[in-house]
Design a protein around this motif. Structure first.
Motif, PDB file in Angstrom:
ATOM      1  N   LYS A 342       0.833  -1.202   0.000  1.00 39.36           N
ATOM      2  CA  LYS A 342       0.000   0.000   0.000  1.00 39.36           C
ATOM      3  C   LYS A 342       0.874   1.260   0.000  1.00 39.36           C
ATOM      4  N   ILE A 377       0.272  -6.411  -9.827  1.00 33.64           N
ATOM      5  CA  ILE A 377      -0.109  -6.792  -8.461  1.00 33.64           C
ATOM      6  C   ILE A 377      -0.738  -5.605  -7.722  1.00 33.64           C
ATOM      7  N   GLU A 380      -4.252  -5.258  -9.109  1.00 37.66           N
ATOM      8  CA  GLU A 380      -5.162  -6.313  -8.647  1.00 37.66           C
ATOM      9  C   GLU A 380      -5.513  -6.149  -7.171  1.00 37.66           C
ATOM     10  N   ALA A 381      -4.577  -5.618  -6.392  1.00 37.17           N
ATOM     11  CA  ALA A 381      -4.829  -5.441  -4.963  1.00 37.17           C
ATOM     12  C   ALA A 381      -5.675  -4.199  -4.693  1.00 37.17           C
ATOM     13  N   HIS A 383      -4.828  -1.002  -5.205  1.00 36.14           N
ATOM     14  CA  HIS A 383      -4.074   0.140  -4.680  1.00 36.14           C
ATOM     15  C   HIS A 383      -3.789   1.208  -5.726  1.00 36.14           C
TER      16      HIS A 383
END
Lengths: 457, 177
Positions: A342, A377, A380-381, A383
């Motif tokens: 994050k 990534i 997809e997360a 953020h």
């Protein structure tokens, strides 16, 4: 929380300074190019370095245990630390046992990562960083902006002012020779008074149980040879199998870092001095987790030369502090998202993906490919900043439909010509903040092709 | 650039060139004793080289801190690397680990026969574990931490002088294992 882009924008406000910073780093990159020109087997050396490190990462446990056995047999005390907190406790414990309240420390990115200075100071131990660049930033109370040249962001006039205030040098004096001499005198007192010395580790040799430290100033040696207790802090990935592999890495390291054929001092420590104690602290702190990430494990091959920073068009124009992480630049941007996705995820976007970092890396880490993979990534997360997420959703919808793509393209070409400037260049268009859109063509490539080529076929 | 199979003269040429670039001086073997005499009679000199007399006997020292006043150290180097000018000193040569760093000036005496082309050959020749500490020295102490300006004499010696002696030996060039 600020983003890399925001911090870079602050750095870019002073345009002449940005240009100066850019040129300083590019100068170092050019010196690197000049020095490898004298080594016809350079690419073979890089491949060797890369292969040795691949082997190390696949047998890390065995090599570390071999190192521990050999080092212990040499009379070295080996400690294992799971994380930064344990590392700091171990180091403080050693100092406490010896009643040490002042130490000298040479450059160690690991102890920066663990915030060792802060921890020791909170426990009443005076810590003096002895590398000139590190001492400068320590006196300024800021973190290093580069892993090899910690004060590369500062002008000599600023250092002159700092030394005037802190070390009593003449007002307005900014000659590097004069300032370095003042630091030499100041630090010599500290070396002679220190009861313990701490260094980082460039290489730990499993076969012989010794560690190697490379410096130009000789500060690491001044520190640990004069103090009874010497402590060396290393990440688990610093181990190499054999002494002969030092031949490969010492040839790669300094040339990649500063363009020197070798560092002035390459020091090999295998046993405590007579009557002294030698400790090695081996630290994981998230490295095992990174090792388990198939796409990112080989970021642990890094030998911390800084070549990827010197060549990076983003680093050169945003400065090390804009990364807000111990290791800045391209290599830092693939190491840090694994620690805190994050907080550091946006660093994966601090790149043009030009690939220059991968080209100069002495151990062939595919840095730019990993930056690209981290972007997936981060996205997809969830953020991704909305200024990126929403336009990308729109782009995805348009680019996946041929008819819609043709229509939107045509609409944009018309609209961009008619729309008032304020509609196109506003706070929703981050890209346009410091750039002009290209001139709008009258037709698309497809239209041009249909018109000029199809009729002739 | 070193040829793949360098002759002794080529090794020495490369070695001198790269060390000169790192601000290292050379003194001929015959001129060493006089060079040290000229350094100054009021200076503290340590020498482990036969024929060069010092003013401080290392046998009289019990703590490396007592080396703080050394102005000049004259020591042997065991091996020299032509590609980068690095010279190997083990504890046998330096006696005190702090000595080659704390001295204000350093003179290293190296046999021509101990010149090797690259670091690969060097690491085959030396045993890094033979003594508790060993170091490659490739110039006087330096820094470029202030605006990339080269300054000699950061914390260690303010100057390095190298004395090559003897003749280049053939056995050195047998680099195959």
């Amino acid at each position: 929380m600020t983003t890399h882009a925001q911090r870079a924008a602050t750095f870019l406000r002073d345009e002449p300074r940005t240009d100066w910073h850019d040129q300083s780093l590019w100068h170092v990159r050019s010196k690197r190019d000049g020095s490898i020109a004298g080594i016809p087997e350079w690419e073979t050396l890089r491949q060797l370095g890369s292969d040795i490190k691949d082997n190390v990462l696949s047998h890390l446990d065995t090599y570390l245990e071999e190192f521990e056995r050999q080092a212990t047999a040499n009379g070295v005390v080996v400690h294992w630390a799971r994380d930064a907190a344990e590392h700091n406790r171990i180091v403080h414990g050693i100092l406490e046992r010896h009643g040490v309240d002042r130490i000298v420390k040479s450059k160690s990115m690991l102890t920066e990562e663990c915030h060792l200075n802060q921890y020791l100071e909170e426990h009443g131990v005076e810590v003096i960083d002895t590398d000139l660049g590190e001492r400068i930033i320590q006196l300024r109370g800021e973190p290093p902006s580069h892993i090899v040249m910690p004060a590369i962001h500062l002008k000599k006039e600023e250092i002159g002012q700092l030394f005037h205030e802190q070390l009593g040098t003449d007002v307005g004096a900014s000659d590097p020779q004069y300032l370095t001499e003042a630091a030499r005198q100041h630090l010599r007192e500290k070396f002679l008074a220190a009861k313990a010395g701490i260094t980082g580790v460039n290489f730990a040799v499993a076969e012989t149980g010794g560690i190697v430290v490379c410096t130009n100033e000789g500060n690491a040696d001044m520190g640990i040879h004069l103090a009874p207790v010497q402590i060396h802090c290393m990440g688990i990935e610093k181990v190499i199998p054999r002494a002969e592999h030092l031949g490969v890495f010492t040839r790669l390291l300094a040339r990649s870092a500063t363009g020197q054929p070798v560092t002035i001092y390459t020091s090999h420590h295998h046993a405590p001095k007579p009557g002294g104690e030698m400790h090695v602290v081996i630290v994981d702190n998230g490295r095992s987790e990174q090792l388990g990430r198939e796409d990112f494990r080989n970021s642990l091959k890094c030998i911390r030369c800084g070549a990827c920073m010197n060549t990076c068009p983003i680093y050169r124009r945003s400065g090390g502090h804009s990364y807000d992480h111990t290791i800045p630049g391209p290599i830092g941007s693939i190491l840090s998202p694994g620690l805190d996705l994050k907080k550091h995820g946006d660093l994966a976007f601090a790149s043009t993906l030009c690939g220059s970092c991968s080209d100069v890396c002495p151990v062939k880490i595919d840095i730019h490919a990993q930056l690209y993979k981290w972007r997936q990534i981060v996205s997809e997360a969830g953020h991704l900043a909305s200024t990126k997420r929403i336009p990308l959703l729109g782009a995805g919808a348009v680019l996946s439909r041929g008819g819609l793509y043709n229509f939107v393209g045509k609409a944009a070409r018309t609209a961009l010509n008619l729309a008032p400037r304020a509609v196109v260049y506003n706070r929703f268009n981050a890209w346009g903040e410091s750039r002009e859109l290209p001139e709008v063509p009258t037709e698309s490539f497809k239209e041009w092709y249909d018109r000029t080529q199809t009729s002739e076929a | 650039m070193l040829p793949l199979d360098p002759a002794p003269t080529e090794l020495e040429h490369a070695f001198r060139e790269v060390l000169a670039a790192s601000k290292t001086r050379f003194v001929e073997e015959g001129a060493l004793a006089e060079h040290v005499r000229d350094f100054g009679t009021d200076k503290t000199i340590v020498s482990t080289v036969a024929g060069v007399s010092g003013t401080l006997n290392l046998a009289d020292i019990s703590d490396p801190l007592q080396l703080a006043g050394v102005d000049l150290a004259v020591l042997h180097a065991r091996l020299g690397v032509a590609e980068n000018g690095a010279m190997w000193l083990s504890e046998t040569e330096m006696v005190y680990r702090a000595l080659p760093f704390i001295t204000q000036h350093l003179i290293l005496v190296l046999d021509r026969a101990a010149l090797v082309p690259t670091m690969h050959v060097a690491y085959r020749r030396i045993d890094i574990r033979q003594t508790g500490f060993g170091v490659f020295v490739a110039g006087p102490s330096k820094t470029a931490d202030i605006e990339q300006s080269l300054v000699i004499g950061a914390h260690g010696p303010r100057s390095l002088t190298v004395v090559l002696r003897g003749s280049g030996g053939e056995e050195n060039f047998n680099i195959s294992p």
